[in-house]
Design a protein around this motif. Structure first.
Motif, PDB file in Angstrom:
ATOM      1  N   LYS A   4       1.134  -1.381  -0.052  1.00 34.63           N
ATOM      2  CA  LYS A   4       0.052   0.009  -0.180  1.00 34.63           C
ATOM      3  C   LYS A   4       1.290   1.437  -0.040  1.00 34.63           C
ATOM      4  N   ASP A   5       1.929   1.337   1.391  1.00 36.23           N
ATOM      5  CA  ASP A   5       2.644   2.147   1.354  1.00 36.23           C
ATOM      6  C   ASP A   5       3.446   3.168  -0.480  1.00 36.23           C
ATOM      7  N   ILE A   6       3.376   1.614  -1.441  1.00 32.36           N
ATOM      8  CA  ILE A   6       4.782   1.969  -1.650  1.00 32.36           C
ATOM      9  C   ILE A   6       3.916   1.870  -3.343  1.00 32.36           C
ATOM     10  N   ARG A   7       2.109   1.520  -3.763  1.00 30.83           N
ATOM     11  CA  ARG A   7       1.617   1.779  -4.535  1.00 30.83           C
ATOM     12  C   ARG A   7       1.563   3.571  -4.346  1.00 30.83           C
ATOM     13  N   ASN A   8       1.206   4.296  -3.096  1.00 31.93           N
ATOM     14  CA  ASN A   8       1.173   5.230  -2.965  1.00 31.93           C
ATOM     15  C   ASN A   8       2.125   6.225  -3.767  1.00 31.93           C
ATOM     16  N   LEU A   9       3.190   5.983  -3.967  1.00 29.97           N
ATOM     17  CA  LEU A   9       4.284   6.814  -4.745  1.00 29.97           C
ATOM     18  C   LEU A   9       4.336   6.769  -6.011  1.00 29.97           C
ATOM     19  N   SER A  10       4.685   7.842  -6.247  1.00 24.37           N
ATOM     20  CA  SER A  10       5.235   8.185  -7.679  1.00 24.37           C
ATOM     21  C   SER A  10       6.291   7.712  -8.288  1.00 24.37           C
ATOM     22  N   GLY A  11       5.910   7.743  -9.938  1.00 21.12           N
ATOM     23  CA  GLY A  11       7.408   6.369 -10.198  1.00 21.12           C
ATOM     24  C   GLY A  11       8.392   7.064 -10.181  1.00 21.12           C
ATOM     25  N   ASP A  12       8.756   8.284  -9.841  1.00 19.03           N
ATOM     26  CA  ASP A  12      10.144   9.461  -9.740  1.00 19.03           C
ATOM     27  C   ASP A  12      10.397   8.410  -8.034  1.00 19.03           C
ATOM     28  N   GLU A  13       9.466   8.524  -7.297  1.00 11.41           N
ATOM     29  CA  GLU A  13       9.943   8.552  -6.280  1.00 11.41           C
ATOM     30  C   GLU A  13      10.691   6.829  -5.791  1.00 11.41           C
ATOM     31  N   LEU A  14       9.680   6.451  -6.863  1.00 14.03           N
ATOM     32  CA  LEU A  14       9.875   4.538  -7.101  1.00 14.03           C
ATOM     33  C   LEU A  14      11.452   4.656  -7.597  1.00 14.03           C
ATOM     34  N   ASN A  15      11.436   5.432  -8.572  1.00  9.32           N
ATOM     35  CA  ASN A  15      13.000   5.021  -8.879  1.00  9.32           C
ATOM     36  C   ASN A  15      14.178   5.634  -7.218  1.00  9.32           C
ATOM     37  N   LYS A  16      13.771   6.509  -7.095  1.00  2.81           N
ATOM     38  CA  LYS A  16      14.655   7.119  -5.896  1.00  2.81           C
ATOM     39  C   LYS A  16      15.023   6.422  -4.592  1.00  2.81           C
ATOM     40  N   LYS A  17      13.541   5.349  -4.741  1.00  2.00           N
ATOM     41  CA  LYS A  17      13.681   4.118  -3.482  1.00  2.00           C
ATOM     42  C   LYS A  17      13.977   3.195  -4.025  1.00  2.00           C
ATOM     43  N   VAL A  18      14.493   2.375  -5.520  1.00  2.83           N
ATOM     44  CA  VAL A  18      15.059   0.925  -5.531  1.00  2.83           C
ATOM     45  C   VAL A  18      16.062   1.991  -5.352  1.00  2.83           C
ATOM     46  N   SER A  19      16.996   2.535  -5.976  1.00  2.00           N
ATOM     47  CA  SER A  19      18.198   3.388  -5.676  1.00  2.00           C
ATOM     48  C   SER A  19      18.843   3.529  -4.553  1.00  2.00           C
ATOM     49  N   GLU A  20      18.101   4.131  -2.790  1.00  2.00           N
ATOM     50  CA  GLU A  20      18.281   4.213  -1.786  1.00  2.00           C
ATOM     51  C   GLU A  20      18.441   2.450  -1.154  1.00  2.00           C
ATOM     52  N   LEU A  21      17.567   1.379  -2.058  1.00  2.00           N
ATOM     53  CA  LEU A  21      17.493   0.371  -1.013  1.00  2.00           C
ATOM     54  C   LEU A  21      18.253  -0.655  -1.574  1.00  2.00           C
ATOM     55  N   LYS A  22      19.087  -0.220  -2.869  1.00  2.00           N
ATOM     56  CA  LYS A  22      20.249  -0.740  -3.410  1.00  2.00           C
ATOM     57  C   LYS A  22      21.524  -0.572  -2.209  1.00  2.00           C
ATOM     58  N   ASN A  23      21.770   0.783  -2.439  1.00  2.00           N
ATOM     59  CA  ASN A  23      22.615   1.363  -1.730  1.00  2.00           C
ATOM     60  C   ASN A  23      22.747   0.396  -0.165  1.00  2.00           C
ATOM     61  N   GLU A  24      21.473   0.448   0.407  1.00  2.00           N
ATOM     62  CA  GLU A  24      21.344  -0.186   1.792  1.00  2.00           C
ATOM     63  C   GLU A  24      21.770  -1.637   1.156  1.00  2.00           C
ATOM     64  N   LEU A  25      21.497  -2.447   0.812  1.00  2.00           N
ATOM     65  CA  LEU A  25      21.608  -3.911   0.406  1.00  2.00           C
ATOM     66  C   LEU A  25      23.243  -3.820   0.063  1.00  2.00           C
ATOM     67  N   PHE A  26      23.636  -2.843  -0.990  1.00  2.00           N
ATOM     68  CA  PHE A  26      24.991  -2.785  -1.158  1.00  2.00           C
ATOM     69  C   PHE A  26      25.917  -2.673   0.116  1.00  2.00           C
ATOM     70  N   ASN A  27      25.352  -1.721   0.979  1.00  2.00           N
ATOM     71  CA  ASN A  27      25.831  -1.603   3.098  1.00  2.00           C
ATOM     72  C   ASN A  27      25.833  -2.455   4.167  1.00  2.00           C
ATOM     73  N   LEU A  28      24.598  -3.251   3.403  1.00  2.00           N
ATOM     74  CA  LEU A  28      24.435  -4.578   3.715  1.00  2.00           C
ATOM     75  C   LEU A  28      25.915  -5.866   3.698  1.00  2.00           C
ATOM     76  N   ARG A  29      25.645  -6.091   2.708  1.00  2.00           N
ATOM     77  CA  ARG A  29      26.395  -6.877   2.616  1.00  2.00           C
ATOM     78  C   ARG A  29      28.092  -7.193   2.647  1.00  2.00           C
ATOM     79  N   PHE A  30      28.309  -5.619   2.679  1.00  2.00           N
ATOM     80  CA  PHE A  30      29.860  -4.871   2.952  1.00  2.00           C
ATOM     81  C   PHE A  30      30.111  -5.420   4.422  1.00  2.00           C
TER      82      PHE A  30
END
Length: 68
Positions: A4-30
């Motif tokens: 529900k939270d994700i569906r309320n985001l706009s297209g640009d916000e979704l792109n930004k969220k993917v970038s943030e999550l990928k960065n977080e995943l990189f940090n967790l793997r590190f």
């Protein structure tokens, strides 16, 4: 993060969220590689969040193609 939270985001916000999550995943793997990660299950949850966001992005793309 819930669908529900994700569906309320706009297209640009979704792109930004993917970038943030990928960065977080990189940090967790590190942190995992250096032995500093306390809870390894957070990697799995971040991967699932990335998949949720990408799924909703793809649904929107397909809906746009159907409308055109």
């Amino acid at each position: 993060m819930k669908n529900k939270d994700i569906r309320n985001l706009s297209g640009d916000e979704l792109n930004k969220k993917v970038s943030e999550l990928k960065n977080e995943l990189f940090n967790l793997r590190f942190q995992l590689a250096t032995g500093q990660l306390d809870n390894p299950s957070t990697i799995k949850s971040v991967k699932k969040d990335i998949a949720r966001v990408k799924t909703i992005q793809r649904e929107r793309e397909l809906n746009m193609e159907k409308e055109a």
